[in-house]
Write a protein that holds these residues in place. Sequence first.
Motif, PDB file in Angstrom:
ATOM      1  N   CYS A 298       0.856  -1.210   0.095  1.00 49.59           N
ATOM      2  CA  CYS A 298       0.093   0.060  -0.010  1.00 49.59           C
ATOM      3  C   CYS A 298       0.815   1.258   0.015  1.00 49.59           C
ATOM      4  O   CYS A 298       0.367   2.223  -0.592  1.00 49.59           O
ATOM      5  N   MET A 299       2.133   1.091   0.512  1.00 46.55           N
ATOM      6  CA  MET A 299       2.852   2.599   0.891  1.00 46.55           C
ATOM      7  C   MET A 299       3.840   2.410  -0.538  1.00 46.55           C
ATOM      8  O   MET A 299       4.869   3.281  -0.325  1.00 46.55           O
ATOM      9  N   ALA A 300       3.595   1.693  -1.502  1.00 44.99           N
ATOM     10  CA  ALA A 300       4.801   1.546  -2.541  1.00 44.99           C
ATOM     11  C   ALA A 300       4.971   3.216  -3.031  1.00 44.99           C
ATOM     12  O   ALA A 300       3.786   3.704  -3.392  1.00 44.99           O
ATOM     13  N   ASN A 301       5.904   3.380  -3.398  1.00 44.85           N
ATOM     14  CA  ASN A 301       6.231   4.796  -3.995  1.00 44.85           C
ATOM     15  C   ASN A 301       6.123   4.651  -5.492  1.00 44.85           C
ATOM     16  O   ASN A 301       7.191   4.778  -6.022  1.00 44.85           O
ATOM     17  N   GLY A 380       3.698 -22.293 -14.474  1.00 49.55           N
ATOM     18  CA  GLY A 380       2.710 -20.827 -15.001  1.00 49.55           C
ATOM     19  C   GLY A 380       2.873 -19.868 -13.992  1.00 49.55           C
ATOM     20  O   GLY A 380       1.713 -19.341 -13.908  1.00 49.55           O
ATOM     21  N   GLY A 381       3.806 -19.647 -13.334  1.00 53.35           N
ATOM     22  CA  GLY A 381       3.723 -18.761 -12.376  1.00 53.35           C
ATOM     23  C   GLY A 381       3.326 -17.316 -12.980  1.00 53.35           C
ATOM     24  O   GLY A 381       3.544 -16.997 -14.025  1.00 53.35           O
ATOM     25  N   PHE A 382       3.245 -16.186 -11.875  1.00 49.52           N
ATOM     26  CA  PHE A 382       2.590 -14.959 -12.187  1.00 49.52           C
ATOM     27  C   PHE A 382       3.513 -13.891 -12.029  1.00 49.52           C
ATOM     28  O   PHE A 382       3.689 -13.165 -11.177  1.00 49.52           O
ATOM     29  N   TYR A 383       4.400 -13.772 -12.964  1.00 44.79           N
ATOM     30  CA  TYR A 383       5.852 -13.072 -12.729  1.00 44.79           C
ATOM     31  C   TYR A 383       5.732 -11.914 -13.558  1.00 44.79           C
ATOM     32  O   TYR A 383       5.305 -12.120 -14.961  1.00 44.79           O
ATOM     33  N   ILE A 384       6.079 -10.706 -13.345  1.00 43.78           N
ATOM     34  CA  ILE A 384       6.257  -9.313 -14.077  1.00 43.78           C
ATOM     35  C   ILE A 384       7.399  -8.886 -13.764  1.00 43.78           C
ATOM     36  O   ILE A 384       7.816  -8.606 -12.704  1.00 43.78           O
ATOM     37  N   GLU A 385       8.180  -8.370 -14.940  1.00 39.86           N
ATOM     38  CA  GLU A 385       9.397  -7.656 -14.725  1.00 39.86           C
ATOM     39  C   GLU A 385       9.311  -6.162 -13.857  1.00 39.86           C
ATOM     40  O   GLU A 385       8.038  -5.379 -14.369  1.00 39.86           O
ATOM     41  N   PRO A 386       9.985  -6.022 -13.039  1.00 37.51           N
ATOM     42  CA  PRO A 386      10.058  -4.389 -12.752  1.00 37.51           C
ATOM     43  C   PRO A 386      10.062  -3.455 -13.773  1.00 37.51           C
ATOM     44  O   PRO A 386      10.847  -3.618 -14.449  1.00 37.51           O
ATOM     45  N   THR A 387       9.098  -2.658 -13.879  1.00 40.17           N
ATOM     46  CA  THR A 387       8.888  -1.832 -15.055  1.00 40.17           C
ATOM     47  C   THR A 387       8.741  -0.280 -14.582  1.00 40.17           C
ATOM     48  O   THR A 387       8.458   0.265 -13.379  1.00 40.17           O
ATOM     49  N   LEU A 388       9.620   0.431 -15.609  1.00 38.20           N
ATOM     50  CA  LEU A 388       9.820   1.792 -15.188  1.00 38.20           C
ATOM     51  C   LEU A 388       9.155   2.559 -16.550  1.00 38.20           C
ATOM     52  O   LEU A 388       9.442   2.231 -17.633  1.00 38.20           O
ATOM     53  N   PHE A 404      -0.693  -1.390  -7.952  1.00 35.67           N
ATOM     54  CA  PHE A 404      -0.590  -2.514  -6.682  1.00 35.67           C
ATOM     55  C   PHE A 404       0.531  -3.718  -7.629  1.00 35.67           C
ATOM     56  O   PHE A 404       0.260  -4.652  -7.297  1.00 35.67           O
ATOM     57  N   GLY A 405       1.231  -3.207  -8.351  1.00 30.13           N
ATOM     58  CA  GLY A 405       2.310  -4.180  -9.124  1.00 30.13           C
ATOM     59  C   GLY A 405       3.538  -3.166  -9.511  1.00 30.13           C
ATOM     60  O   GLY A 405       3.641  -1.811  -9.339  1.00 30.13           O
ATOM     61  N   PRO A 406       4.545  -3.714 -10.186  1.00 32.05           N
ATOM     62  CA  PRO A 406       5.591  -3.360 -10.040  1.00 32.05           C
ATOM     63  C   PRO A 406       5.854  -2.262 -11.259  1.00 32.05           C
ATOM     64  O   PRO A 406       6.629  -2.454 -12.370  1.00 32.05           O
ATOM     65  N   VAL A 407       5.090  -1.078 -11.121  1.00 35.08           N
ATOM     66  CA  VAL A 407       5.144  -0.222 -12.307  1.00 35.08           C
ATOM     67  C   VAL A 407       5.274   1.131 -11.560  1.00 35.08           C
ATOM     68  O   VAL A 407       4.672   1.795 -10.980  1.00 35.08           O
ATOM     69  N   LEU A 408       6.697   1.807 -11.895  1.00 35.55           N
ATOM     70  CA  LEU A 408       7.008   2.897 -11.562  1.00 35.55           C
ATOM     71  C   LEU A 408       7.136   4.147 -12.629  1.00 35.55           C
ATOM     72  O   LEU A 408       7.621   3.888 -13.432  1.00 35.55           O
ATOM     73  N   SER A 409       6.272   5.122 -12.126  1.00 32.96           N
ATOM     74  CA  SER A 409       5.773   6.391 -13.346  1.00 32.96           C
ATOM     75  C   SER A 409       7.098   7.410 -12.668  1.00 32.96           C
ATOM     76  O   SER A 409       7.087   7.828 -11.799  1.00 32.96           O
ATOM     77  N   ILE A 410       7.658   7.929 -13.758  1.00 30.45           N
ATOM     78  CA  ILE A 410       8.729   9.008 -13.590  1.00 30.45           C
ATOM     79  C   ILE A 410       8.010  10.437 -14.077  1.00 30.45           C
ATOM     80  O   ILE A 410       7.714  10.488 -15.018  1.00 30.45           O
TER      81      ILE A 410
END
Length: 501
Positions: A298-301, A380-388, A404-410
Amino acid sequence: MTTINWHQCAKNIDLSIYDLIDGKQVKPNSDETIRKYAPRDGSLLYQLPVGAPAEVERAVACAKQAHKDKRWQGLPLHQRQAMLRKLADLIDTHQNTFALYECLDAGKPISRAAREVTIASNMLRETAESADKLFSAYIADEAYCAYHLRKPVGVVGAIIPWNYPLVIAALKIGPALIMGNSLVLKPSEYTSLSAAYLATLALEAGIPPGVLNIVHGIGQTVGAALAHHRDIDLLSFTGSSATGKQIQIAAGQSNMKRLLLECGGKSPYLVFDDCPKDLDMLAADIVGTMFQNQSQNCMANSRLLVQDSIKEALVPKVLEQTAKFIPQDPLDPNTNFGAMIHETHMNNVLSYIDSGTKEGATLIAGGKRVHVDTGNTDSGGFYIEPTLFDNVNPQQKIAQEEIFGPVLSILTFKTEQEAIELANNTIYGLAAYVATENMGRARRLSQDINAGSVMFISTSTPAACSQQLGKEGHRESGFGAEGGLLGLASYSLNTCVQQWT
Ligand code: NAD
């Protein structure tokens, strides 16, 4: 940690799920089940009964009776403290089992899961210890005194999410029980294992029957029945803002129960050009906070707001640090980035990535589902690359909505005023992180940023976040404090007593 063969342990572990009602473990009672798939390889892990309102009825009735006959609130505080400490010790004793449950159920790296077990047990201990610090008294003279009497609220319902199952269970169990309430806890239907195991330990710790009850099932049956129940006096909810709003409606339609709502976030990490000089350290902090728990936090930046004058120096460092997070089998002790909780959630995150590109942002890292070898043929695991994403427009979906997933917006800003406006430009108000060495600026921003928690990174990376003060969300991130003394106040009623003698 490294000497344990986690793959072998995973093959042998008991995956039974029981409710805990009136001190007895009972099989959840409903014919309809949902299939729970393992995030790490997509295989069927177990089937969970959807749960029935009748079980909620039984659990609430037992909790109400336990409250009425004072079998728990009537005990001296030191006895309640001793039992919670015992529960914490038992959690530590069974650390490996809990870690494995959290890893298998939630897809989180086993080493991280083991740390969370310690966080949960410490949280219970600290809460138990702080219970006698919550008093206030006013004595005017010999003939008059006044004080706040803290009383249990009664029957507390707790509904929790899947991202930190054991930690959030401990966050609710500790204050609810130490303040003398009885409790009915509903775990997430995606992560039932650790709460089921905790139920056995609660009995061993000596917590009287009916005081701590656990009912498994889905939100529409068990969760909704709790939210609408007239004998629940306080409902403590952690989950999405959308469900939080449903809970508010249910409370209004039933008994106007008290609510604690810990909901979603879209937290900004602001970097000013007067930030600490060590940009490697800073980038490691940005990325480490963001990608912890695969960003299901929840506190992900999830928004990086950078002053344009420092962007060119910082972004390559952020990319460098991001490359260190590689999706791998969560059962491997060296893994730092695991799987997403379930397939639908993974696809939802992928659709956000798709929208980021379509709405004009520049994808600079990641962006895809990846295959991870777990030694399992049906992997068939549920993996996503860290994304910028760079060059993100503030109005884009990826800059506005909780992914709520690995997507960071700059995003970039020029002035402090612009930074504040960007930081506040979502419906949420959970947390914010600010890198600046300018203490005047820090003072202003702590006032002007709409967030329940603001963390300043001024000289070095904070080693650990303190739970001692307690915190709450603002705006659509919810309300009502959890943790620390403020949290103890949330789980009790306050009567102002005035006495003339
Ligand atoms: P969710 O809202 O889908 O579910 C949370 C819980 O509510 C689950 O136990 C679910 O079964 C139950 N539920 C669902 N519908 C319900 C209904 N109509 N009535 C009653 N209960 C219902 O959330 P999730 O997907 O499990 O968790 C992710 C969300 O939790 C994110 O938004 C995240 O930000 C939030 N979260 C917030 C904090 C915080 O401290 N603010 C901490 C952790 C997670």
